[in-house]
Design a protein around this motif. Sequence first.
Motif, PDB file in Angstrom:
ATOM      1  N   MET A 123     -48.630 -27.429  -6.097  1.00 37.28           N
ATOM      2  CA  MET A 123     -49.626 -28.373  -6.589  1.00 37.28           C
ATOM      3  C   MET A 123     -50.562 -28.775  -5.463  1.00 37.28           C
ATOM      4  N   GLU A 124     -51.821 -28.906  -5.800  1.00 36.42           N
ATOM      5  CA  GLU A 124     -52.791 -29.347  -4.803  1.00 36.42           C
ATOM      6  C   GLU A 124     -53.324 -30.713  -5.195  1.00 36.42           C
ATOM      7  N   LEU A 125     -52.610 -31.715  -4.831  1.00 34.85           N
ATOM      8  CA  LEU A 125     -53.096 -33.064  -5.105  1.00 34.85           C
ATOM      9  C   LEU A 125     -53.737 -33.601  -3.842  1.00 34.85           C
ATOM     10  N   ASP A 126     -54.750 -34.397  -4.050  1.00 37.75           N
ATOM     11  CA  ASP A 126     -55.380 -35.097  -2.943  1.00 37.75           C
ATOM     12  C   ASP A 126     -54.294 -35.822  -2.138  1.00 37.75           C
ATOM     13  N   SER A 127     -54.389 -35.749  -0.811  1.00 38.10           N
ATOM     14  CA  SER A 127     -53.276 -36.241   0.008  1.00 38.10           C
ATOM     15  C   SER A 127     -53.042 -37.738  -0.141  1.00 38.10           C
ATOM     16  N   LEU A 128     -54.123 -38.493  -0.353  1.00 35.06           N
ATOM     17  CA  LEU A 128     -53.966 -39.935  -0.548  1.00 35.06           C
ATOM     18  C   LEU A 128     -53.180 -40.195  -1.837  1.00 35.06           C
ATOM     19  N   TYR A 129     -53.543 -39.461  -2.876  1.00 29.35           N
ATOM     20  CA  TYR A 129     -52.852 -39.596  -4.152  1.00 29.35           C
ATOM     21  C   TYR A 129     -51.395 -39.190  -4.017  1.00 29.35           C
ATOM     22  N   GLN A 130     -51.183 -38.123  -3.255  1.00 31.18           N
ATOM     23  CA  GLN A 130     -49.824 -37.647  -3.086  1.00 31.18           C
ATOM     24  C   GLN A 130     -48.969 -38.735  -2.428  1.00 31.18           C
ATOM     25  N   GLU A 131     -49.594 -39.468  -1.521  1.00 33.31           N
ATOM     26  CA  GLU A 131     -48.884 -40.533  -0.827  1.00 33.31           C
ATOM     27  C   GLU A 131     -48.477 -41.654  -1.790  1.00 33.31           C
ATOM     28  N   VAL A 132     -49.385 -42.014  -2.689  1.00 30.21           N
ATOM     29  CA  VAL A 132     -49.087 -43.046  -3.692  1.00 30.21           C
ATOM     30  C   VAL A 132     -47.900 -42.612  -4.545  1.00 30.21           C
ATOM     31  N   ILE A 133     -47.933 -41.344  -4.959  1.00 26.44           N
ATOM     32  CA  ILE A 133     -46.864 -40.827  -5.823  1.00 26.44           C
ATOM     33  C   ILE A 133     -45.535 -40.806  -5.063  1.00 26.44           C
ATOM     34  N   LEU A 134     -45.571 -40.319  -3.838  1.00 26.86           N
ATOM     35  CA  LEU A 134     -44.322 -40.256  -3.057  1.00 26.86           C
ATOM     36  C   LEU A 134     -43.776 -41.646  -2.763  1.00 26.86           C
ATOM     37  N   ASP A 135     -44.672 -42.588  -2.548  1.00 32.52           N
ATOM     38  CA  ASP A 135     -44.244 -43.953  -2.257  1.00 32.52           C
ATOM     39  C   ASP A 135     -43.522 -44.567  -3.463  1.00 32.52           C
ATOM     40  N   HIS A 136     -44.080 -44.345  -4.652  1.00 35.87           N
ATOM     41  CA  HIS A 136     -43.415 -44.847  -5.864  1.00 35.87           C
ATOM     42  C   HIS A 136     -42.106 -44.102  -6.133  1.00 35.87           C
ATOM     43  N   TYR A 137     -42.085 -42.834  -5.754  1.00 36.54           N
ATOM     44  CA  TYR A 137     -40.864 -42.041  -5.954  1.00 36.54           C
ATOM     45  C   TYR A 137     -39.737 -42.541  -5.031  1.00 36.54           C
ATOM     46  N   ARG A 138     -40.102 -42.837  -3.791  1.00 39.09           N
ATOM     47  CA  ARG A 138     -39.095 -43.284  -2.816  1.00 39.09           C
ATOM     48  C   ARG A 138     -38.687 -44.730  -3.050  1.00 39.09           C
ATOM     49  N   ASN A 139     -39.635 -45.543  -3.499  1.00 34.78           N
ATOM     50  CA  ASN A 139     -39.363 -46.971  -3.725  1.00 34.78           C
ATOM     51  C   ASN A 139     -39.783 -47.362  -5.132  1.00 34.78           C
ATOM     52  N   PRO A 140     -39.052 -46.868  -6.123  1.00 37.26           N
ATOM     53  CA  PRO A 140     -39.470 -47.109  -7.510  1.00 37.26           C
ATOM     54  C   PRO A 140     -39.367 -48.583  -7.897  1.00 37.26           C
ATOM     55  N   LEU A 141     -40.392 -49.048  -8.630  1.00 38.16           N
ATOM     56  CA  LEU A 141     -40.439 -50.440  -9.056  1.00 38.16           C
ATOM     57  C   LEU A 141     -39.766 -50.597 -10.416  1.00 38.16           C
ATOM     58  N   HIS A 142     -39.028 -51.696 -10.553  1.00 43.56           N
ATOM     59  CA  HIS A 142     -38.372 -52.060 -11.817  1.00 43.56           C
ATOM     60  C   HIS A 142     -37.333 -51.043 -12.267  1.00 43.56           C
ATOM     61  N   LYS A 143     -36.803 -50.281 -11.313  1.00 39.46           N
ATOM     62  CA  LYS A 143     -35.741 -49.336 -11.634  1.00 39.46           C
ATOM     63  C   LYS A 143     -34.409 -50.068 -11.597  1.00 39.46           C
ATOM     64  N   GLY A 144     -33.535 -49.761 -12.533  1.00 36.85           N
ATOM     65  CA  GLY A 144     -32.269 -50.480 -12.697  1.00 36.85           C
ATOM     66  C   GLY A 144     -32.336 -51.248 -13.992  1.00 36.85           C
ATOM     67  N   LEU A 145     -31.508 -50.882 -14.952  1.00 38.08           N
ATOM     68  CA  LEU A 145     -31.619 -51.447 -16.299  1.00 38.08           C
ATOM     69  C   LEU A 145     -31.202 -52.914 -16.344  1.00 38.08           C
ATOM     70  N   SER A 146     -32.011 -53.727 -17.030  1.00 40.23           N
ATOM     71  CA  SER A 146     -31.707 -55.149 -17.217  1.00 40.23           C
ATOM     72  C   SER A 146     -30.505 -55.307 -18.147  1.00 40.23           C
ATOM     73  N   LYS A 147     -29.814 -56.459 -18.017  1.00 40.51           N
ATOM     74  CA  LYS A 147     -28.690 -56.734 -18.923  1.00 40.51           C
ATOM     75  C   LYS A 147     -29.199 -57.012 -20.328  1.00 40.51           C
ATOM     76  N   GLU A 148     -30.254 -57.829 -20.397  1.00 39.69           N
ATOM     77  CA  GLU A 148     -30.801 -58.169 -21.710  1.00 39.69           C
ATOM     78  C   GLU A 148     -31.948 -57.234 -22.052  1.00 39.69           C
ATOM     79  N   LYS A 149     -32.123 -57.033 -23.348  1.00 39.82           N
ATOM     80  CA  LYS A 149     -33.220 -56.184 -23.809  1.00 39.82           C
ATOM     81  C   LYS A 149     -33.435 -56.424 -25.296  1.00 39.82           C
TER      82      LYS A 149
END
Length: 144
Positions: free
Chosen positions: A1-27
Amino acid sequence: MELDSLYQEVILDHYRNPLHKGLSKEKDIQVHHNNPSCGDEVTLNLIMKDGIVKDISWDGVGCSISMASTSVMSDLLIGKNYVDALKIVESFVELMQSKGQSSGNEDLLEDGVAFAGVSKFPARIKCALLGWMAFKDATTQVMA
Ligand code: ZN
């Protein structure tokens, strides 16, 4: 894949430090979506209150694009009302269908525009859409 390097960084950052990962008790609802062509899986818990997306939490396994996209989606949509959230989902779907012709609506999508380059790779579009489709499915069921 040829993604713009800045974009690639955003994607890798979310991949390494995913937000809101881990299922809540309530739903209010839990949905499970997968993308067999790549092996990506996402389980998503949704809580809606008074038409507002109160909480999204998720767990999953898969490629960096699917996991990062789910991270971006959850962070973007928590706190939005139902109508605005679906508008953002539609905007992301349009971006994924743009075949590389759109750079995305940054006002709506924020970090989501980092996935613009994915739209050039048909095999990866389902990876990027996985979490978003899970959210749409969950919201539609809760609001029905
Ligand atoms: Zn994937």
